[in-house]
Each structure stands twice: as C-alpha cells, then as structure tokens.
Design an enzyme around this catalytic site. Structure first.
Site, short mmCIF file in Angstrom:
data_model
loop_
_atom_site.label_atom_id
_atom_site.label_comp_id
_atom_site.label_asym_id
_atom_site.label_seq_id
_atom_site.Cartn_x
_atom_site.Cartn_y
_atom_site.Cartn_z
N CYS A 95 0.85 -1.19 0.00
CA CYS A 95 0.00 0.00 0.00
C CYS A 95 0.88 1.24 0.00
O CYS A 95 1.85 1.31 0.76
CB CYS A 95 -0.88 -0.02 1.25
N HIS A 137 -9.01 -4.20 -1.39
CA HIS A 137 -8.00 -3.40 -0.66
C HIS A 137 -8.41 -1.92 -0.69
O HIS A 137 -8.41 -1.24 0.35
CB HIS A 137 -6.63 -3.61 -1.32
N GLU A 138 -8.76 -1.42 -1.88
CA GLU A 138 -9.10 0.01 -2.02
C GLU A 138 -10.44 0.33 -1.35
O GLU A 138 -10.60 1.41 -0.77
CB GLU A 138 -9.12 0.43 -3.50
N HIS A 141 -10.10 1.10 2.24
CA HIS A 141 -9.69 2.49 2.52
C HIS A 141 -10.92 3.40 2.68
O HIS A 141 -10.90 4.31 3.51
CB HIS A 141 -8.83 3.04 1.38
C1 Y12 Z 1 -2.43 -6.02 -3.66
C2 Y12 Z 1 -3.53 -5.34 -3.21
C3 Y12 Z 1 -3.74 -4.05 -3.59
C4 Y12 Z 1 -2.87 -3.41 -4.41
C5 Y12 Z 1 -3.10 -1.99 -4.88
C6 Y12 Z 1 -2.64 -0.93 -3.97
N1 Y12 Z 1 -1.23 -0.97 -3.68
C7 Y12 Z 1 -0.28 -0.33 -4.40
O1 Y12 Z 1 -0.54 0.23 -5.44
C8 Y12 Z 1 1.08 -0.37 -3.82
C9 Y12 Z 1 2.11 0.24 -4.37
C10 Y12 Z 1 3.44 0.30 -3.79
C11 Y12 Z 1 4.46 0.91 -4.52
C12 Y12 Z 1 5.74 0.99 -4.00
O2 Y12 Z 1 6.74 1.65 -4.68
C13 Y12 Z 1 7.64 0.94 -5.48
O3 Y12 Z 1 7.54 -0.25 -5.63
C14 Y12 Z 1 8.68 1.75 -6.15
C15 Y12 Z 1 6.02 0.46 -2.75
O4 Y12 Z 1 7.35 0.50 -2.34
C16 Y12 Z 1 7.73 1.21 -1.23
O5 Y12 Z 1 6.93 1.90 -0.67
C17 Y12 Z 1 9.13 1.11 -0.79
C18 Y12 Z 1 5.00 -0.12 -2.02
C19 Y12 Z 1 3.70 -0.18 -2.52
C20 Y12 Z 1 -1.73 -4.07 -4.83
C21 Y12 Z 1 -1.51 -5.38 -4.45
CO CO Z 2 -3.73 0.92 0.17
#
Ligand code: Y12
Ligand code: CO
Length: 171
Positions: A95, A137-138, A141
């Site tokens: 997240c 997940h969203e 929120h």
């Molecule tokens: C499973 C359930 C829900 C989701 C969608 C919401 N989550 C995200 O979009 C997470 C993004 C994310 C991005 C990151 O940044 C990088 O990878 C460069 C991250 O890394 C750090 O914060 C270090 C963590 C989360 C997805 C899957």
């Molecule tokens: Co989230």
C-alpha cells in the site's frame, strides 16, 4: 498535479469516506490528479482518502502481462458496492500509505461490483484475481481500514515493532 500521499499512522486514514454526489469538472480534475499521483509513485491502486480527500472514490490500473500500465486500463470507481463474492485467495499486498511493508492477506477470489463512473453512470464489473484483491483493498480504505488491520495480533505486533525501527532509523 501531484498530490501528497498520507501514510500510516496518520489518523485521517481511519476516516469513513462519504458518497460522491456531484460528478462535475472538479471531480474529474481530482481523479486526473489521483492518476498522476498513483503512477508517479509506482502504484496500481489509490483511494481518495490516501490523498486526504474523504470521498468514496478509488482508481485502479492493473499492469498487463508485460508489467506495463496503460491508461486505457484505468478504472475509476465511485460509490462502489460489492453485490456478490466467490471463493477465497491469498495475495501479498502492499500500500502506498504503508510504504515498504508487504503482507499476505486473504480476500474473495472474485466478485461482482456495482459502481458509478466519473460521469455518474451506473456500471457493473466482474472482477477476479489481482483486480478483485485490489478492489477489496481500495474499498477498505473508503471505510477507514488498511491491509494491516487484517493481520493477526502477533503479526500486527511484529509490524508495529518493525515500523518503530524504520522510523527511528530515518531520524
Ligand atoms: C495487492 C492489493 C492491492 C494493491 C493496490 C494498492 N497498492 C499499491 O498500489 C502499492 C504500491 C506500492 C508501490 C511501492 O513503490 C515501489 O515499488 C517503487 C512500494 O514500495 C515502497 O513503498 C518502498 C509499495 C507499494 C496491490 C496489491
Ligand atoms: Co492501500
């Protein structure tokens, strides 16, 4: 315009977001800003409360098989309701509001969703696999819940301990 993402333990993330009533230009600009913010931070999903706006709106852009995110796959989901669920699946979730932490969470494997698009048109979506997981997940929120709120007592304690360590190291 890029928006600042709020992170845990900011109490705003516990807010119960309110239904969207006006599907106007202001909403469209906000959704465009959410998309820019999500892509800029390597996210695949973002809820409005993560940028401090307590409205029931979320966006998702699931990457294709090559891992590419295309705006044509963007889903803008407003005032969603899950009307049917099927099966269970476990996925390692992350997240943007809990950076650096990933945990296995069990959710419904597939679901049927009713929602409005940016124009207020009622839509139905059949979702499975990562899309189904990311929608749940969203939607959490929108109700002030984070994926870490699904953890067992002992896993949650471990998470809080690790977080304290990360915060201390950053100081
Ligand atoms: C499973 C359930 C829900 C989701 C969608 C919401 N989550 C995200 O979009 C997470 C993004 C994310 C991005 C990151 O940044 C990088 O990878 C460069 C991250 O890394 C750090 O914060 C270090 C963590 C989360 C997805 C899957
Ligand atoms: Co989230």
């Amino acid at each position: 315009m890029l928006l600042p993402i709020i992170t845990y333990p900011n109490k705003l993330l516990k807010t119960l977001s309110a239904d969207v009533a006006m599907f106007d230009e202001q909403l469209h600009t906000f959704l465009d800003n959410m998309y820019e913010t999500m892509i800029n931070n390597n996210g695949i999903g973002l809820a409005a409360i993560q940028v401090a706006m307590p409205i029931r709106a979320l966006i998702l852009c699931i990457p294709d098989e090559e891992g590419n995110q295309d705006r044509s796959n963007l889903l803008e989901i407003i005032n969603p309701h899950i009307v049917n669920t099927r099966g269970k699946a476990t996925y390692q979730e992350g997240c943007l509001s809990v950076p650096g932490f990933y945990e296995d969470i069990e959710r419904y494997e597939s679901l049927t969703l009713h929602y409005h698009n940016r124009h207020g048109v009622q839509c139905t979506l059949e979702a499975d696999n990562l899309l189904s997981i990311a929608i749940q997940h969203e939607m959490d929120h929108l109700n002030g819940k984070l994926f870490i709120d699904h953890l067992s007592y002992s896993r949650r304690k471990k998470f809080e301990k690790e977080l304290k360590k990360v915060i201390k190291e950053k100081k």
